[in-house]
Design an enzyme around this catalytic site. Structure first.
Site, PDB file in Angstrom:
ATOM      1  N   GLN A 118       0.858  -1.180   0.000  1.00 48.26           N
ATOM      2  CA  GLN A 118       0.000   0.000   0.000  1.00 48.26           C
ATOM      3  C   GLN A 118       0.898   1.235   0.000  1.00 48.26           C
ATOM      4  OE1 GLN A 118      -2.169   1.843   3.425  1.00 48.26           O
ATOM      5  NE2 GLN A 118      -3.974   0.953   2.414  1.00 48.26           N
ATOM      6  N   HIS A 186      -3.302   4.445  -1.313  1.00 45.67           N
ATOM      7  CA  HIS A 186      -4.081   4.792  -0.122  1.00 45.67           C
ATOM      8  C   HIS A 186      -4.786   6.125  -0.349  1.00 45.67           C
ATOM      9  CE1 HIS A 186      -5.585   5.001   3.804  1.00 45.67           C
ATOM     10  NE2 HIS A 186      -4.520   4.648   4.512  1.00 45.67           N
ATOM     11  N   HIS A 189      -9.318   7.575   4.567  1.00 48.64           N
ATOM     12  CA  HIS A 189      -9.076   7.900   5.973  1.00 48.64           C
ATOM     13  C   HIS A 189      -8.511   9.288   6.233  1.00 48.64           C
ATOM     14  CE1 HIS A 189      -8.542   3.251   6.408  1.00 48.64           C
ATOM     15  NE2 HIS A 189      -9.787   3.612   6.097  1.00 48.64           N
ATOM     16  N   TYR A 191      -6.100  10.905   4.552  1.00 50.42           N
ATOM     17  CA  TYR A 191      -4.711  11.153   4.187  1.00 50.42           C
ATOM     18  C   TYR A 191      -4.675  11.927   2.862  1.00 50.42           C
ATOM     19  CZ  TYR A 191      -3.788   8.108   8.100  1.00 50.42           C
ATOM     20  OH  TYR A 191      -3.754   7.572   9.369  1.00 50.42           O
TER      21      TYR A 191
END
Length: 382
Positions: A118, A186, A189, A191
């Site tokens: 990831q 990713h 969340h 980020y």
């Protein structure tokens, strides 16, 4: 040993269906995964100076040897000064770190599994002064923190965007060169990539801000650059979520139409699958349908999807931060949804920390032998 309560036990017939359904192979672009079980990415902080060692290789290989079809590694920092916030989280750049990751991939393959790293940039989640590059500022689309604080970091210039796009593409090319089986970006969340997708942190007035399609432009440019940097049959997975760290009620989209506006540019850029992160896989995402976020991602995009969220446990992860344990929970309702092809793969997180043999026991119908998750599992790498 933890024994399932009578209300959680599957009948033999249901148990057989679980084994048969989870055991089916799945093709993702040029990759064939031996079954429907994936290991969810979980930050472990066991890579001093960003280098995954022999213990990290053994940790992932143990899950592969116990039957996990696809390992999705913990988040790994791309090569950008502001990408990280810890010197114990692995990096996906630099000779020593990449050599460590090559050994991880080799160990997982030797155990019969497939593995994708990831790739991660934390963006405005970074605290100023944190390692690995202590003088690098937090960066994001508008310099706005997840709690809405303005001026908390640096609003990225177009050159900054290009640098990050390049960092993701170089990491993906390295992953293929090291023998990994694909990559995951990713974009969840809260980020960096998600900070562009979410209106709460993206207040830009240029081509990278505004409506959902414009907010998805940066993510799509990353996906397109990654797609161009690897072979056509090398899978590119994109992780997304509605919720953000410390903001669990946040939403990218309130309707399927809004969600489709986010997904479409990513599909056009070459994403092969969506990993839809939720806290509880069984909850419907939009009114009028039982589909969860992964189900909607598959329906709207036409691409494969991965579900995740308290699989195999009776408590969701936020309680873990308060020291709570989670008992074993039956997965018959999850498997029924998998049988209906609502989604294609099932990512298992904390249950695999509490019981590294979760996949082997579940696939063999030995659910009475499953052990629960306790917070102590977070303090060791086993």
């Amino acid at each position: 040993m933890y024994v399932l309560s009578s209300s959680s036990k599957e009948t033999p017939a249901v148990g057989n269906r679980i084994e048969e359904t989870l055991s089916r192979p799945f093709a993702l672009n040029g990759l064939t995964v031996r079954n429907r079980i994936a290991m969810a990415p979980m930050t472990r902080n066991f890579s001093p100076e960003g280098v995954p060692g022999a213990d990290v290789a053994e940790y992932y290989a143990r899950r592969a040897a116990a039957g996990v079809g696809l390992i999705i590694t913990e988040g790994t920092y791309i090569d950008h000064p502001s990408a990280g916030q810890s010197d114990r989280v692995p990096r996906f750049h630099g000779e020593e770190s990449l050599a460590g990751w090559a050994r991880v991939a080799e160990a997982v393959h030797a155990a019969g599994g497939k593995i994708v790293p990831q790739l991660w940039h934390v963006g405005m989640a970074r605290e100023a002064g944190s390692p690995p590059v202590v003088d690098a500022p937090p960066v994001g689309p508008s310099g706005i923190a997840l709690d809405g604080t303005a001026g908390a970091g640096h609003a990225m210039t177009l050159d900054d965007l290009d640098d990050v796009v390049r960092g993701f593409a170089e990491a993906a090319a390295s992953a293929e060169g090291l023998g990994f089986d694909g990559v995951e970006l990713h974009g969840a969340h809260g980020y960096l990539i998600d900070q562009f997708l979410w209106a709460g942190t993206n207040r830009r007035t240029d081509a990278y801000g505004g409506d959902a399609v414009s907010r998805a432009r940066f993510a799509a440019e990353i996906a397109a650059a990654v797609r161009a940097a690897v072979s056509p049959n090398f899978p590119v997975i994109f992780r997304l979520s509605q919720w953000k760290s410390k903001n669990y009620d946040a939403r990218l989209a309130d309707t399927p139409e809004e969600f489709e506006a986010v997904l479409a540019p990513l599909v056009a850029a070459g994403v092969d699958a969506f990993h839809a992160s939720t806290r509880r896989y069984w909850l419907p995402e939009f009114e009028g349908s039982e589909l969860n976020l992964a189900g909607w991602a598959k329906k709207l995009s036409g691409k494969a999807s991965i579900t995740v969220g308290s699989v195999g446990l009776d408590g969701e992860f936020i309680a873990t931060f308060g020291g709570a344990s989670s008992g074993v929970e039956a997965i018959d309702r999850l498997v029924k949804r998998l049988e209906r092809d609502e989604f294609d793969l099932v990512a298992v997180g904390r249950a695999l920390l509490g019981d590294p043999d979760w996949a082997a026991k579940t696939l063999a119908g030995r659910t009475a032998e499953l052990t629960p998750f306790t917070p102590e599992a977070l303090s060791v790498l086993r």
